[in-house]
Design a protein around this motif. Sequence first.
Motif, PDB file in Angstrom:
ATOM      1  N   UNK A  64      27.106  37.102  29.174  1.00 21.36           N
ATOM      2  CA  UNK A  64      26.256  37.011  27.996  1.00 21.36           C
ATOM      3  C   UNK A  64      26.000  38.375  27.399  1.00 21.36           C
ATOM      4  N   UNK A  65      25.823  38.420  26.092  1.00 21.57           N
ATOM      5  CA  UNK A  65      25.678  39.705  25.400  1.00 21.57           C
ATOM      6  C   UNK A  65      24.430  40.484  25.791  1.00 21.57           C
ATOM      7  N   UNK A  66      23.317  39.805  26.079  1.00 17.97           N
ATOM      8  CA  UNK A  66      22.091  40.511  26.426  1.00 17.97           C
ATOM      9  C   UNK A  66      22.198  41.100  27.832  1.00 17.97           C
ATOM     10  N   UNK A  67      22.671  40.310  28.787  1.00 18.44           N
ATOM     11  CA  UNK A  67      22.744  40.766  30.175  1.00 18.44           C
ATOM     12  C   UNK A  67      23.638  41.993  30.329  1.00 18.44           C
ATOM     13  N   UNK A 126      13.655  28.272  37.143  1.00 15.77           N
ATOM     14  CA  UNK A 126      14.557  29.368  36.783  1.00 15.77           C
ATOM     15  C   UNK A 126      15.962  28.842  36.531  1.00 15.77           C
ATOM     16  N   UNK A 127      16.524  29.229  35.390  1.00 16.69           N
ATOM     17  CA  UNK A 127      17.897  28.884  35.054  1.00 16.69           C
ATOM     18  C   UNK A 127      18.764  30.112  35.265  1.00 16.69           C
ATOM     19  N   UNK A 128      19.969  29.881  35.686  1.00 16.99           N
ATOM     20  CA  UNK A 128      20.849  30.987  36.023  1.00 16.99           C
ATOM     21  C   UNK A 128      22.098  30.972  35.183  1.00 16.99           C
ATOM     22  N   UNK A 129      23.085  31.696  35.623  1.00 17.89           N
ATOM     23  CA  UNK A 129      24.337  31.874  34.892  1.00 17.89           C
ATOM     24  C   UNK A 129      24.767  30.566  34.236  1.00 17.89           C
ATOM     25  N   UNK A 130      24.993  30.608  32.958  1.00 19.08           N
ATOM     26  CA  UNK A 130      25.422  29.429  32.224  1.00 19.08           C
ATOM     27  C   UNK A 130      24.349  28.360  32.127  1.00 19.08           C
ATOM     28  N   UNK A 131      23.089  28.740  32.394  1.00 22.08           N
ATOM     29  CA  UNK A 131      21.953  27.820  32.330  1.00 22.08           C
ATOM     30  C   UNK A 131      22.051  26.691  33.352  1.00 22.08           C
TER      31      UNK A 131
END
Length: 183
Positions: free
Chosen positions: A108-111, A31-36
């Motif tokens: 991010x635009x999607x979140x 799992x990748x999180x904020x800012x990958x």
Amino acid sequence: MLEVHSIPGAFTARECEQIVAASQKAPANEALLVGQNKDHNLRRADVTWLDDVDGSDWVMSRLINLVRRSNTSKFDFDLREFAESPQIACYKASDGGHFAWHSDIGDGPVARKRKLSMVVQLSKPGMYDGGDLEIMPGAYAVTASRHQGSATIFPSFLLHQVTPVENGDRYSLTVWAHGPAFR
């Protein structure tokens, strides 16, 4: 108080087992999180995107129907799309699987357009210890049902967590319904 909606039997036990088995054949990612960035203090899980799972169109159709019905009866949010692939997560005790308190609205635009989050319990409750999905709709946390196939739906801005899995593996399926950003 904000609402947390539960749908028992959203998926059958057999359907849950099919989803898990199919996801195990697809590529999994840490799992990748904020800012990958990989932040193991925040989350530790293996993730498979439903779009990568062969023959999973029926799952997405069911998720869309469940979210629409729940939104109509409980939330009445302005929902327009499902802009992200649903996520199948495996939280393993052997890896210290968990997800600390967070909301699903972030950078991010999607979140920022996430309005409703839905989590489906794919594992049988006796297959793991710990790993509770807890949601904070008010002053006290609500623990989601651990019954296999149950769905829990809540506004994406609510704080929630998956407590550390102490034994076994916890599988869940998460989808986000999108609409215009909250004001």
